[in-house]
Enzyme design. Structure first.
Site, mmCIF file in Angstrom:
data_model
loop_
_atom_site.group_PDB
_atom_site.id
_atom_site.type_symbol
_atom_site.label_atom_id
_atom_site.label_comp_id
_atom_site.label_asym_id
_atom_site.label_seq_id
_atom_site.Cartn_x
_atom_site.Cartn_y
_atom_site.Cartn_z
ATOM 1 N N ASN A 8 0.865 -1.254 -0.093
ATOM 2 C CA ASN A 8 -0.124 -0.224 0.137
ATOM 3 C C ASN A 8 0.839 1.176 -0.093
ATOM 4 O OD1 ASN A 8 -1.798 1.875 0.634
ATOM 5 N ND2 ASN A 8 -2.179 1.670 2.659
ATOM 6 N N TRP A 9 0.981 1.855 -1.161
ATOM 7 C CA TRP A 9 1.971 3.074 -1.428
ATOM 8 C C TRP A 9 1.378 4.160 -0.342
ATOM 9 C CZ3 TRP A 9 4.058 2.766 -6.902
ATOM 10 C CH2 TRP A 9 4.965 1.534 -6.982
ATOM 11 N N LYS A 10 0.185 4.395 -0.196
ATOM 12 C CA LYS A 10 -0.467 5.549 0.218
ATOM 13 C C LYS A 10 -0.207 6.855 -0.526
ATOM 14 C CE LYS A 10 -0.120 3.239 4.707
ATOM 15 N NZ LYS A 10 -0.052 3.304 6.178
ATOM 16 N N HIS A 92 -9.477 1.115 4.963
ATOM 17 C CA HIS A 92 -8.223 1.310 5.596
ATOM 18 C C HIS A 92 -8.502 2.379 6.720
ATOM 19 C CE1 HIS A 92 -4.193 2.639 6.385
ATOM 20 N NE2 HIS A 92 -3.745 1.462 5.772
ATOM 21 N N GLU A 94 -6.523 4.770 7.763
ATOM 22 C CA GLU A 94 -6.532 6.097 7.740
ATOM 23 C C GLU A 94 -8.007 6.833 6.831
ATOM 24 O OE1 GLU A 94 -2.794 5.587 5.683
ATOM 25 O OE2 GLU A 94 -2.154 4.971 7.364
ATOM 26 N N GLU A 161 -5.498 -5.130 10.545
ATOM 27 C CA GLU A 161 -4.177 -4.114 10.731
ATOM 28 C C GLU A 161 -4.681 -3.477 11.897
ATOM 29 O OE1 GLU A 161 -2.380 -2.840 6.631
ATOM 30 O OE2 GLU A 161 -4.133 -1.545 7.164
ATOM 31 N N GLY A 167 2.283 2.281 10.679
ATOM 32 C CA GLY A 167 3.398 3.434 10.684
ATOM 33 C C GLY A 167 4.040 3.690 12.054
ATOM 34 N N SER A 198 3.472 -1.999 10.435
ATOM 35 C CA SER A 198 4.914 -2.213 10.378
ATOM 36 C C SER A 198 5.518 -3.633 9.905
ATOM 37 C CB SER A 198 5.065 -2.027 11.890
ATOM 38 O OG SER A 198 4.821 -0.584 12.302
ATOM 39 N N GLY A 219 3.248 -1.171 4.263
ATOM 40 C CA GLY A 219 2.915 0.283 3.855
ATOM 41 C C GLY A 219 4.344 0.602 3.432
ATOM 42 N N GLY A 220 5.132 1.314 4.380
ATOM 43 C CA GLY A 220 6.250 1.799 4.487
ATOM 44 C C GLY A 220 7.516 1.016 3.686
HETATM 45 P P1 PGA Z 1 2.916 0.368 7.477
HETATM 46 O O1 PGA Z 1 1.496 0.529 6.925
HETATM 47 O O2 PGA Z 1 3.449 -0.993 6.995
HETATM 48 O O3 PGA Z 1 3.727 1.652 7.082
HETATM 49 O O4 PGA Z 1 2.720 0.359 9.045
HETATM 50 C C1 PGA Z 1 0.560 -0.479 6.751
HETATM 51 C C2 PGA Z 1 -0.780 -0.015 6.336
HETATM 52 O O5 PGA Z 1 -1.518 0.949 6.743
HETATM 53 O O6 PGA Z 1 -1.399 -0.954 5.520
#
Ligand code: PGA
Length: 243
Positions: A8-10, A92, A94, A161, A167, A198, A219-220
């Site tokens: 997930n590149w956000k 998600h 967010e 999640e 994050g 994470s 994500g990251g």
């Molecule tokens: P993260 O994000 O790996 O940066 O914690 C995961 C996500 O939000 O899907």
């Protein structure tokens, strides 16, 4: 069985950086992993061909449930399909926490995605306070009930999640994740459940080694071709060992 590895590149990797990612990422053994990247909307159609060459599927990070019309700034399921998406993230944390998405809206989005043949990845998870009060399973069950109202869960993928792990560099331990995954599968039947929060090359193997963890949503660590490739290969190894 093969692991399902999603990135997930956000709001990162526009078309220029996105293309460079797909050019640089090493080839993984195609039959041994299913890999999907969720780029930002403008990147999606630009990287379709490059992603196909590397056997990587694409998905949207969000959608709106209406088909078309006066909804400034929104993107429909049909548009995502046209742009090259096979998958879409829905709910998600967010989207829920920053943009105020409700379970009712998420339910409508899931229905729209399914109608257009997109495979939704529905994200659920508890806040830190809910975990500390021992209400993790209650929260997950509430979200699943509300989000999946009138929907056959076998048509989608779930991503567990925990919000406190996203994050923050603080991942759930393999045991903590396994417990929730087992609960979700017992509740919904045998569907794919990914862990997110994470995930890094260093913890991907021990997470995916768990019997009820079918893959990861990253994500990251999905932004750089090398770390994402290492996570794919950690999944391949974990699934070889799980048999
Ligand atoms: P993260 O994000 O790996 O940066 O914690 C995961 C996500 O939000 O899907």
């Amino acid at each position: 069985m093969r692991p399902f590895i999603a990135g997930n590149w956000k709001m990162n990797n526009g078309p220029i950086r996105g293309k460079a990612f797909f050019e640089e990422i090493k080839e993984f053994p195609r039959e041994k992993a299913q890999v999907v990247i969720f780029p930002p909307f403008p990147t999606l159609p630009q990287v379709k061909e490059l992603a196909e060459r590397k056997a990587i599927a694409l998905g949207g990070q969000n959608l709106y449930w209406r088909e078309k019309g006066a909804f400034t700034g929104e993107v429909s399921a049909e548009m995502l399909v046209e742009a090259g998406a096979d998958f879409v993230l829905v709910g998600h944390s967010e989207r829920r926490n920053i943009f105020g998405e409700t379970d009712e809206l998420i339910n409508l989005k899931l229905k729209a995605a399914l109608k257009w043949g997109l495979k939704p990845v529905l994200c659920v998870g508890e806040h830190l306070g809910e975990r500390e009060e021992g209400r993790t399973m209650e929260k997950i069950k509430f979200q699943l009930d509300a989000d999946l109202s009138g929907i056959d869960p076998h048509r989608l993928i779930i991503a567990y999640e925990p919000i406190w792990a996203i994050g923050t560099g603080k991942n759930a331990t393999p045991d903590q994740a396994e417990e929730v995954h087992a609960f979700i599968k017992e509740y919904l039947g045998n569907i794919k459940v990914l862990y997110g929060g994470s995930v890094k090359p260093e913890n991907a193997f021990s997470l995916m080694k768990q019997p009820h963890i079918d893959g990861v949503l990253v994500g990251g660590a999905s932004l750089k071709p090398d770390s994402f490739y290492d996570i794919i290969m950690a999944g391949v190894k974990a699934f070889e060992e799980k048999g």
